[in-house]
Design an enzyme around this catalytic site. Structure first.
Site, PDB file in Angstrom:
ATOM      1  CG  HIS A 376      -2.108  -0.860   1.125  1.00 55.95           C
ATOM      2  ND1 HIS A 376      -3.266  -0.512   0.468  1.00 55.95           N
ATOM      3  CD2 HIS A 376      -2.326  -2.103   1.610  1.00 55.95           C
ATOM      4  CE1 HIS A 376      -4.146  -1.495   0.555  1.00 55.95           C
ATOM      5  NE2 HIS A 376      -3.602  -2.472   1.243  1.00 55.95           N
ATOM      6  CE  LYS A 567      -6.575  13.701   0.771  1.00 56.71           C
ATOM      7  NZ  LYS A 567      -6.641  12.580  -0.143  1.00 56.71           N
ATOM      8  NE  ARG A 568      -1.986   8.120   6.849  1.00 57.36           N
ATOM      9  CZ  ARG A 568      -0.801   8.069   6.237  1.00 57.36           C
ATOM     10  NH1 ARG A 568       0.277   8.524   6.843  1.00 57.36           N
ATOM     11  NH2 ARG A 568      -0.683   7.525   5.040  1.00 57.36           N
ATOM     12  CE  LYS A 573      -2.355  10.593   3.205  1.00 59.22           C
ATOM     13  NZ  LYS A 573      -2.911   9.849   2.072  1.00 59.22           N
ATOM     14  CB  THR A 675     -10.299   4.955  -0.466  1.00 63.60           C
ATOM     15  OG1 THR A 675      -9.894   5.344   0.849  1.00 63.60           O
ATOM     16  CG2 THR A 675      -9.575   3.692  -0.874  1.00 63.60           C
ATOM     17  CE  LYS A 679     -13.971   6.150   1.786  1.00 64.17           C
ATOM     18  NZ  LYS A 679     -13.096   6.346   2.948  1.00 64.17           N
TER      19      LYS A 679
END
Length: 831
Positions: A376, A567-568, A573, A675, A679
């Site tokens: 991952h 998100k984290r 990111k 993911t 969504k």
């Protein structure tokens, strides 16, 4: 009175066969009242909705258990092949609403509660999130097991029952403060303890080689400190198909509660020390592993999961087939969710050799045909490595087995590339460069028959970069399985108004075949349908405002563009890039640059790992910038920035239906898949993003004209590293200069001097691996296109509909079907 015998141990059929529980309003209402009054001892004077939630959960749980037993019996009767999904994380969220949906009784329960004067939504909100994960990895595992049940595949999830889940995050003076998330404080209605399947897990001790009477040498693991693994089972229902699969979570327990002699002698702390040490293993999700104690606990957790799960599967096999393992590989498959459970490779070898007396060749034949590994991450630092010294202290027998696996493996490498010493060094499971370390990802690859990435780009980069040597040796092992999300939770349940509009328009087949959403495409040109779509989405935005109003005293403009990044928190990111854009917008407003302005609410949420200093600093920056912007009367409703604290599954269920723009802005080549992007797309949000992870496939599905692309590609990122000069880029861009000047002059930290110096230094560093400054101009230009697009409501709505219509590929039903077709080879079992 005649003597009565109690020797019969099996209940008669008259006890085990009872009438099926009713699914009508009157049946549900009667059972609810029985539990509420008799089991929980409450009456009309009780004002706490918690007890009504518990009673309702018992009503629903009873109906799950009926189907759970039938599923178990169907699998047993068919003696079918099974897969076992081993994951350190299962971010399940709440169970009640999902269970009602999958049983098909949401409307009946809503009516029953209404008749009793109760608000169903309030009861649902009483349930704590099962926060057994910290991000996409755990949420993916939860979506996967939902799809396995919906596709009627015999799959068991194995994880850990953490007493404290992902920490609860609060914001104090703009900074993250972590609080324990004791999600089990009030128990868990949805689980059943199965103490009869308790397993014993070994740690420490030493090994000795003994020779038996036949002259056969056998290694024995002695003087171990054993801990019990107690299973707790949770039902996982498929969508209205009668199938209920199992998620088995292990809790650590001491062999004895405490030392009574020490207690009686007055040494109270020492008397319970063993109990506390044992329970620590499943006390907290992912301990901080910045120190040696944390590393040891993390390794204990991983071995505890692998050993308990494998012993459980083997015990079940032996109970049915004896010690004949000739068909074991044909009937069982273990899917390793990321690198965390990769020690299962060595543990299965140990069990087969040490406990069941198989020879090495036979044991390896079984192991290498039953293990499958999903990777991952592309970040090398996220690939687990453990020092050999730590391994030998905690798991001496496992270390011996890993050394032997490595010896056999290197012999195979050497036969392919004779004399290539550098390749042997690169591929060895044992890294020698900086002290001996076990490369757990390499162990997983060597011991598995399948290795997959989770998006097309990610799988390609694994094969060409991170695992290139292994791909050259075993190209047939490598494959791609693009991630997905379950449409039941992430559209049907969390956005019922939009789900109803879709079902009224194209039927309900999309709930189990998301590709059916393609039928929405022609309706994007239907003015009446667009108006209905707009109304549903506006209502979702208003619900999000109302939900957040409970936590903030800030008013958000429902007609503004809702720009969301949840998100984290991690530098790759690039929440930081998002903040730079917000500062740019703020600077435009302060200078009167409002030509073709689009009102915007920027919502950012996520948790930083407790030891991740830079991620925490970015949270602080977001909140400081928000405070300045939101209190400025010149800005007013034109721009708002809000940090959403304590982001979790139940929060996302409220957030994603109300998002207009989905921020997927990671540095290209760093995000494995994502993911959240799926969504948001599924619920009609448009994406602004780089060519990274699953963004590439999202753009392919929806078309370039319905996706806001920016930034360097993965190849361009790598090429630019050699001459990256962020200072020169800043000097050449007046907008970026203005943003950096506001940061550097302390405009957002006037009473906290120098607190953002590290953030600024990172941005300006030529060694910044995330290249935030490099993508700034492209990002600002793409955001300008977003503004212009949002001003044309009809065109934006059309793009929104087309995004939803194109999201069919991103269902975990499709993902799991591919896992099954390509890796597991299971036969669906109808219940």
């Amino acid at each position: 009175m005649p003597h009565r015998s109690f020797t019969k141990s099996t209940p008669s059929a008259s006890i085990t066969k009872i009438p099926a529980l009713g699914m009508k309003v009157k049946d549900l209402s009667a059972d609810f009242k029985r539990y509420y009054i008799n089991r929980l001892g409450r009456d009309e004077n009780c004002r706490s909705p918690h007890y009504a939630y518990e009673a309702l959960s018992m009503v629903v749980s009873d109906r799950l258990i009926e189907r759970w037993k039938k599923t178990y019996n169907a699998y047993r009767e068919q003696d079918c092949k099974k897969a076992y999904y081993l994951s350190m994380e299962f971010l399940m969220g709440r169970a009640l609403s999902n269970a009602m949906l999958n049983l098909g009784i949401t409307d009946e329960i809503s009516q029953a509660m209404y008749d009793l004067g109760l608000e169903l939504e309030e009861l649902i909100d009483c349930e704590p999130d099962a926060g057994l994960g910290n991000g996409g990895l755990g949420r993916l595992a939860a979506c996967f097991i939902d799809s396995c049940a919906t596709l009627q595949l015999p799959v068991v999830g194995y994880g850990l029952r953490y007493e404290y889940g992902m920490f609860s995050q609060s914001i104090v003076n703009g900074e993250q403060v972590e609080k324990p998330d004791h999600w089990l404080r009030n128990g868990n209605i949805w689980e059943i303890e199965r103490a009869e399947y308790t397993q014993r897990i070994k740690f420490g001790g030493h090994t000795e080689v003994h020779t038996n009477a036949q002259g056969v040498k056998k290694t024995v693991w002695l003087d171990t400190h054993d801990i019990l693994a107690v299973p707790f089972d949770t039902p996982i229902p498929g969508f209205q198909n009668g199938t209920v699969n199992t998620l088995r979570l292990w809790k650590a327990a001491a062999r004895e509660e405490f030392d009574l002699q020490e207690f009686n002698a007055g040494d109270y702390a020492e008397s319970v020390a063993a109990k506390n040490t044992a329970e620590n293993i499943t006390m907290v999700l992912y301990p901080n592993d910045a120190n040696e104690n944390g590393k040891a606990l993390r390794l204990r957790q991983q071995y505890f999961l692998a050993s308990a799960s494998l012993q459980d599967v083997i015990a079940n096999w032996v109970g049915r087939h004896g010690t004949d393992f000739s068909e074991f590989a044909a009937k069982n498959c273990f899917q390793l969710n990321d690198t965390h459970p990769s020690i299962a490779v060595a543990e299965l070898m140990r069990l087969l050799i040490d406990i069941y007396d198989l020879d090495w060749k036979s044991a390896w034949e079984i192991t290498s045909k039953t293990m499958a590994y999903t990777n991952h991450t592309l970040l090398p630092e996220a690939l687990e490595k453990w020092s050999v010294g730590l391994f030998q202290a905690l798991l001496p027998r496992l270390m011996e087995i890993i050394f032997e696996i490595n010896a056999h493996f290197l012999a195979e490498v050497s036969s392919h590339w004779p004399g290539d010493v550098d390749r042997l060094r690169r591929m060895s499971i044992i890294e020698e460069d900086h002290g001996q370390q076990v490369r757990m990802a390499y162990l997983a690859i060597v011991g598995s028959y399948s290795v997959n990435g989770v998006a097309e780009l990610h799988s390609k980069l694994l094969q060409q970069g991170l695992f290139k040597d292994f791909y050259e040796l075993w190209p047939q092992k490598f494959n791609n399985k693009t991630n997905g999300v379950t449409p039941r939770r992430w559209l049907a349940s969390c956005n019922p108004e939009l789900a109803k509009l879709i079902t009224d328009t194209i039927g309900d087949g999309w709930i189990t075949d998301l590709s059916e959403l393609q039928k929405l495409k022609p309706f994007a040109d239907d003015a009446k349908f667009r108006k209905q779509w707009q109304a549903v989405r506006l209502a979702a935005k208003q619900r999000l405002i109302d939900y957040k109003r409970e936590e903030y005293e800030i008013e958000l403009n429902v007609n503004a563009l809702f720009d969301v990044q949840v998100k984290r928190m991690h530098e790759y990111k690039r929440q930081l890039l998002n903040v730079l854009h917000v500062i740019h917008l703020y600077n435009r407003l302060k200078h009167g640059d409002t030509a073709s302005w689009t009102d915007r609410c920027v919502l950012i949420g996520g948790k930083a790992a407790p030891g991740y200093v830079m991620a925490k600093k970015i949270i602080k920056l977001i909140n400081n910038v928000a405070q300045v912007i939101n209190s400025d009367p010149v800005v007013d409703d034109k721009l708002k920035l809000v940090f959403l604290p304590n982001y979790r599954v139940s929060a996302m269920e409220k957030i994603c239906p109300g998002a207009d723009l989905s921020e997927q802005i990671s540095t290209a080549g760093k995000e494995a898949s994502g993911t959240g992007n799926m969504k948001f797309m599924m619920n009609g949000a448009l994406t602004i993003g780089t060519l990274d992870g699953a963004n590439i496939e999202i753009r392919e599905e929806v078309g370039a004209e319905n996706f806001f692309l920016f930034g360097l590609t993965e190849e361009e990122v790598e090429a630019k590293r050699h001459d990256y000069d962020p200072v020169a880029i800043i000097q050449a861009d007046p907008d970026l200069q203005a943003v950096m000047n506001l940061l550097e002059c302390g405009h957002f930290n006037q009473f906290e001097p120098d607190i953002f110096n590290d953030v600024i230094a990172t941005l300006k560093s030529p060694h910044d691996p995330w290249m935030t400054i490099a993508d700034f101009r492209s990002y600002i230009d793409a955001q300008k296109q977003v503004e212009l697009a949002y001003q044309d409501k009809e065109q934006w709505t059309k793009m929104s509909i087309l995004n939803c219509a194109a999201s069919g590929k991103f269902s975990t039903d499709r993902t799991i079907s591919e896992y099954n077709d390509g890796i597991w080879k299971l036969t669906p079992v109808k219940v």
